[in-house]
Every structure is written in C-alpha cells, then in structure tokens.
Motif scaffolding. Structure first.
Motif, PDB file in Angstrom:
ATOM      1  N   THR A  47       0.852  -1.178   0.000  1.00 27.77           N
ATOM      2  CA  THR A  47       0.000   0.000   0.000  1.00 27.77           C
ATOM      3  C   THR A  47       0.892   1.233   0.000  1.00 27.77           C
ATOM      4  OG1 THR A  47      -1.887   1.050   1.085  1.00 27.77           O
ATOM      5  CG2 THR A  47      -0.178   0.147   2.519  1.00 27.77           C
ATOM      6  N   PHE A  48       0.292   2.394   0.086  1.00 21.09           N
ATOM      7  CA  PHE A  48       1.077   3.624   0.059  1.00 21.09           C
ATOM      8  C   PHE A  48       1.932   3.722   1.320  1.00 21.09           C
ATOM      9  CE2 PHE A  48      -2.334   4.696  -2.888  1.00 21.09           C
ATOM     10  CZ  PHE A  48      -1.613   5.265  -3.929  1.00 21.09           C
ATOM     11  N   SER A  58       9.923   3.022  -1.206  1.00 24.79           N
ATOM     12  CA  SER A  58       9.254   2.452  -2.371  1.00 24.79           C
ATOM     13  C   SER A  58      10.259   1.659  -3.204  1.00 24.79           C
ATOM     14  CB  SER A  58       8.620   3.566  -3.218  1.00 24.79           C
ATOM     15  OG  SER A  58       7.941   3.017  -4.328  1.00 24.79           O
ATOM     16  N   THR A  94       6.339  -4.143  -3.191  1.00 16.31           N
ATOM     17  CA  THR A  94       6.946  -2.820  -3.369  1.00 16.31           C
ATOM     18  C   THR A  94       5.967  -1.769  -2.852  1.00 16.31           C
ATOM     19  OG1 THR A  94       8.129  -3.569  -5.352  1.00 16.31           O
ATOM     20  CG2 THR A  94       7.945  -1.185  -4.994  1.00 16.31           C
ATOM     21  N   MET A 151       4.065   1.540  -2.329  1.00 17.09           N
ATOM     22  CA  MET A 151       3.877   2.638  -3.276  1.00 17.09           C
ATOM     23  C   MET A 151       4.382   3.953  -2.682  1.00 17.09           C
ATOM     24  SD  MET A 151       0.119   1.637  -4.846  1.00 17.09           S
ATOM     25  CE  MET A 151      -0.560   0.981  -3.328  1.00 17.09           C
ATOM     26  N   PHE A 152       4.925   4.791  -3.548  1.00 15.20           N
ATOM     27  CA  PHE A 152       5.525   6.045  -3.091  1.00 15.20           C
ATOM     28  C   PHE A 152       4.458   6.993  -2.541  1.00 15.20           C
ATOM     29  CE2 PHE A 152       6.491  10.514  -3.878  1.00 15.20           C
ATOM     30  CZ  PHE A 152       7.670  10.651  -3.163  1.00 15.20           C
ATOM     31  N   GLU A 153       4.809   7.665  -1.476  1.00 16.55           N
ATOM     32  CA  GLU A 153       3.997   8.750  -0.945  1.00 16.55           C
ATOM     33  C   GLU A 153       4.892   9.646  -0.086  1.00 16.55           C
ATOM     34  OE1 GLU A 153       0.911   7.471   1.673  1.00 16.55           O
ATOM     35  OE2 GLU A 153       2.288   6.728   3.213  1.00 16.55           O
ATOM     36  N   SER A 196      -2.969   9.915  -1.309  1.00 12.97           N
ATOM     37  CA  SER A 196      -2.851   8.475  -1.123  1.00 12.97           C
ATOM     38  C   SER A 196      -3.417   7.996   0.207  1.00 12.97           C
ATOM     39  CB  SER A 196      -1.378   8.054  -1.197  1.00 12.97           C
ATOM     40  OG  SER A 196      -0.616   8.687  -0.163  1.00 12.97           O
ATOM     41  N   ASP A 246      -6.797   4.628   3.782  1.00 13.04           N
ATOM     42  CA  ASP A 246      -6.150   4.589   2.471  1.00 13.04           C
ATOM     43  C   ASP A 246      -7.146   4.976   1.383  1.00 13.04           C
ATOM     44  OD1 ASP A 246      -3.716   3.775   3.497  1.00 13.04           O
ATOM     45  OD2 ASP A 246      -4.216   1.654   3.342  1.00 13.04           O
ATOM     46  N   LYS A 249      -8.493   4.434  -2.098  1.00  8.11           N
ATOM     47  CA  LYS A 249      -8.486   3.295  -3.007  1.00  8.11           C
ATOM     48  C   LYS A 249      -9.599   3.446  -4.037  1.00  8.11           C
ATOM     49  CE  LYS A 249      -6.864   0.048   0.541  1.00  8.11           C
ATOM     50  NZ  LYS A 249      -7.156  -1.199   1.286  1.00  8.11           N
ATOM     51  N   TYR A 289      -7.206   9.097  -7.883  1.00  4.64           N
ATOM     52  CA  TYR A 289      -5.884   9.705  -7.800  1.00  4.64           C
ATOM     53  C   TYR A 289      -5.715  10.873  -8.767  1.00  4.64           C
ATOM     54  CZ  TYR A 289      -5.277   5.211  -5.497  1.00  4.64           C
ATOM     55  OH  TYR A 289      -5.441   4.112  -4.689  1.00  4.64           O
ATOM     56  N   GLU A 306       1.337  12.351  -3.571  1.00  2.00           N
ATOM     57  CA  GLU A 306       2.431  12.678  -4.475  1.00  2.00           C
ATOM     58  C   GLU A 306       2.244  14.118  -4.955  1.00  2.00           C
ATOM     59  OE1 GLU A 306       4.468  11.159  -8.684  1.00  2.00           O
ATOM     60  OE2 GLU A 306       2.531  10.345  -8.011  1.00  2.00           O
TER      61      GLU A 306
END
Length: 411
Positions: free
Chosen positions: A144-145, A195, A220, A222-224, A294, A367, A369, A378, A408
């Motif tokens: 998840t983020f 991430s 992996t 997710m980037f935040e 996110s 989150d 979603k 998003y 982001e």
C-alpha cells in the motif's frame, strides 16, 4: 479516658487482630500429613466436550476431606508437556494449547492437601482445529502507500499474534513488527517504508507458543510523501461548519486540526470542535500544493470516549483555487467514502486498550483506493473537503484532534 489509656487499648486491639489473623491463616493451611491420597476419579463420570484447540472435562468430584485439587497432565504437541489444575470446588477442567486437531491422552490425578496423589485416570480428548491453524490460510499482506497492510479472519476471537520479518538487503530476514489481535476482522499495517521491492515474511502464533508455517511476499510499497501542514489553511465556504465555540474556547479553533499538536489523553486543548449542528457537516482545507492523495490519518479527540469521534465521512477534491460551494455537479469530485473501524466491535460504550492504542495517539489510517463510487481517485487536487456523516454515538457534534495527509506532490 486519658491518651495513655487510649494508646494502650489501641495497641491491644491491633495485637489481637494480628493474632486472630495468624490463627485463621493456620487453620486455612492445616492438613494431615498422614492422610492417604484422595480417592481416584471415577472414569465413568468423566465427559468430554471438544472445542477449537481445547477440550473441557467434566467429572464427579471425589468425596474426600483431604482433596485439594485435580490435576491433568498431557502433551499438547509431541514433546510439549502441559499441566492444568482445578480446585476441589470445581467439577470441570479445561485442557488447552493443542497445536493441531486430533486425539490426545490426558491423565487425571486427585491431589490431597498433603500433596499425596491418586493413581491416574486416562481419558482421550479430541480437540478441534486450533484458532491459529484455522486463521492462518486467510492471512494476506499487500503493498500500500508507504508500506504494507495485512488482514486475516479470526472467527474464534482468540488472541493471535502475527509476526512480520523483512529482508530489504538480500541478507537474513530481520524482525520487523508483531501484532496481537483478538477481534474477528483482524487487520494491521506498517508505514514509513521506502518504495522499493522487498521480501516480507509472516507467521502466526497463539498464546501457547504454537507457531504456523511462514508465508513469503515480495512487495513494493507505493511512493507517498507527507504534505507539509505549514502550507495548509482554511478555505471557508458558505455551507461549511459554523464555530462560535472558538470565541470562548481557543482550544477549539480550526487551526487545531493541523497544528501538529496531539492533545493529551482526556485533555482539552488544540482540538477542532464545531458547533452542535445536524450532520452532514463539511470543512475545507487549501493544501497549498497540488497533489494526488494516497492516505489520510485522523487522530480523534479522546479516541471513542468523546461523542464527536467521526465514524463515517466522505472526502472531495478539486484543483480549482476558487471552487464553488456545491458538492453535486460543481467543482468538487468525490475522492472516497470512509468508515472508522473499532478493534473491539461496534459498541461505542466498550473501549478497550486495543481500541485506544489503535486510534490514539497515532491516529487511524484511511487509504484512498479505487471503489465503485470512484474508480480513479488519484486525480490532482489543491483543495480537499471533508463531509462528516456520522459519529460513533450518532451525535450532532464532531471533533478532530489532528489530520495528516499523504500523497504525491505535482506542483
């Protein structure tokens, strides 16, 4: 009566009370060392009731003045010996901690006050599948983020521990974090991870030390990044909340929602508490940047105990710097619908340590979603608008201690 006589009388009474207490204690621990072992339990009176991971034996208590307790000896797993006791006043005994379902032999002894014991009575029990074994197949972890989140089905409601390990360097896995969970819909999360691809390992344990196999996940996160609250400010729209309380109580100001100050437990400062008003109620924040969101983190005031703990709410967003007030068909687009989750269940009058630790002081994560209402949440936003729909006690006033928002940043 003079003071000397009073002191003498008080000393005598104190001595007498201590003496009587000692006499009573001697009576309680008195036993006949020469008494024979208590009568053996009649195997014909023993009944067995099997449950998940345990069995309960019921029997007729031997009539013997020397009887102190009944003891059970058994193996809950190969080489793992356990004992259980039940007093002379109880006609049942719980046999717990089995690693797997199956047939097990249990030896019952009658034990006297002088610790002499009868011969054993052997009983076969057949505990059902233990809760940890039943729950393990449902254990799942996803990226998840900013981290990972997991869940499993704990139908038994027994305390089960999830142990997480991580291998972020390609070397040996290292302990990461553990969670002890006893609610049926169990969930957990770890945040603040980079991430990049990493291997995660998870296994489960019960309070008896029984351990499942280990599941492996390559995930992996997710980037935040956390949005800087120094750039936030209130953007008041005509239908947003009204707040006359802040004129008399500075701790209730809207700025308390993003001042990075978590109110002390049962404290009264740095909160956002609008006037009592029928719900829904909205408030709007200018984030100062344009970002794809996110995750939201909401720290409630007093965590469940206060009437204003939000339970259901919606979040809307817009890239406009001067949006209109209308949520339906105007500048605003739904980001998502959210509902607060309480570990111990839906009753707001029951607040456990798990409830408190889940929501305070770290806050509850929500989150963002994809959903049926919003397949693509998003999109870039400059303004976010919260619409509080319901509180945990169905009240008409809500309160929020602090908000955090991740995403982001675009510009």
């Amino acid at each position: 009566m003079d003071n000397k006589m009073i002191r003498y009388l008080m000393s005598f009474l104190l001595f007498f009370a201590v003496f009587m207490a000692c006499e009573e204690e001697q009576k309680l621990i008195y036993y006949d060392g020469n008494a024979t072992a208590p009568a053996i339990i009649d195997a014909g009176t023993v009944t067995v009731e099997n449950f998940a991971g345990k069995s309960v034996l019921r029997y007729k208590i031997p009539v013997d003045d020397n009887l102190l307790y009944v003891r059970a000896e058994y193996e809950s797993a190969p080489g793992v010996e356990r004992r259980a006791k039940s007093s002379r006043f109880t006609d049942s005994l719980a046999i717990e901690g089995f690693a797997v379902a199956g047939d097990y032999e249990v030896k019952l002894f009658s034990v006297g006050k002088n610790e002499k014991e009868s011969g054993p009575v052997t009983i076969t029990v057949s505990p059902l599948t233990p809760p940890v074994v039943e729950a393990f197949p449902s254990l799942d972890i996803i990226a998840t983020f900013g981290g990972i989140e997991g869940n499993f089905s704990n139908l038994s409601g027994q305390p089960l521990k999830v142990v997480l390990m991580i291998d972020s360097t390609g070397n040996e896995p290292e302990f990461m974090q553990s969670f002890m969970i006893d609610n049926p819909s169990a969930k957990f999360s770890v945040r603040g991870l980079p991430s990049k691809p990493m291997q995660f390992f998870a296994y489960m344990m019960d309070r008896w030390g029984n351990k499942t196999e280990t599941k492996t996940y390559t995930l992996t996160p997710m980037f935040e990044e956390a949005l800087d609250k120094m750039q936030w400010k209130e953007f008041k729209l005509p239908s947003d909340f009204q707040n006359t309380l802040e004129n008399n109580y500075p701790g209730y100001r809207f700025t308390g929602i993003y001042d990075d100050v978590i109110c002390p437990w049962n404290g009264w400062a740095n909160n956002f508490i609008p006037d009592i008003h029928s719900l829904p109620s909205t408030f709007t924040i200018d984030l100062g940047v344009e970002a794809r969101l996110s995750r939201i983190n909401m720290v409630p005031w007093w965590a469940w105990l206060h009437a204003g703990h939000p339970r259901a709410f919606e979040i809307y967003g817009t890239a406009s710097r001067n949006p209109g007030d209308d949520l339906a068909g105007g500048d605003w687009t739904l980001i998502g619908k959210f509902e607060s989750w309480k570990p111990s269940g839906d009753d707001p009058l029951i607040v456990t340590d798990d409830d408190r630790n889940y929501a305070w002081p770290g806050g509850e994560n929500f989150d963002i979603k994809s959903s049926d209402e919003q397949p693509d949440p998003y999109f870039p936003v400059r303004m976010v608008r919260f619409r509080i729909l319901k509180t945990w006690n169905d009240g008409t006033q809500y309160s929020i201690d602090e908000l955090f928002i991740w995403g982001e940043i675009i510009k």
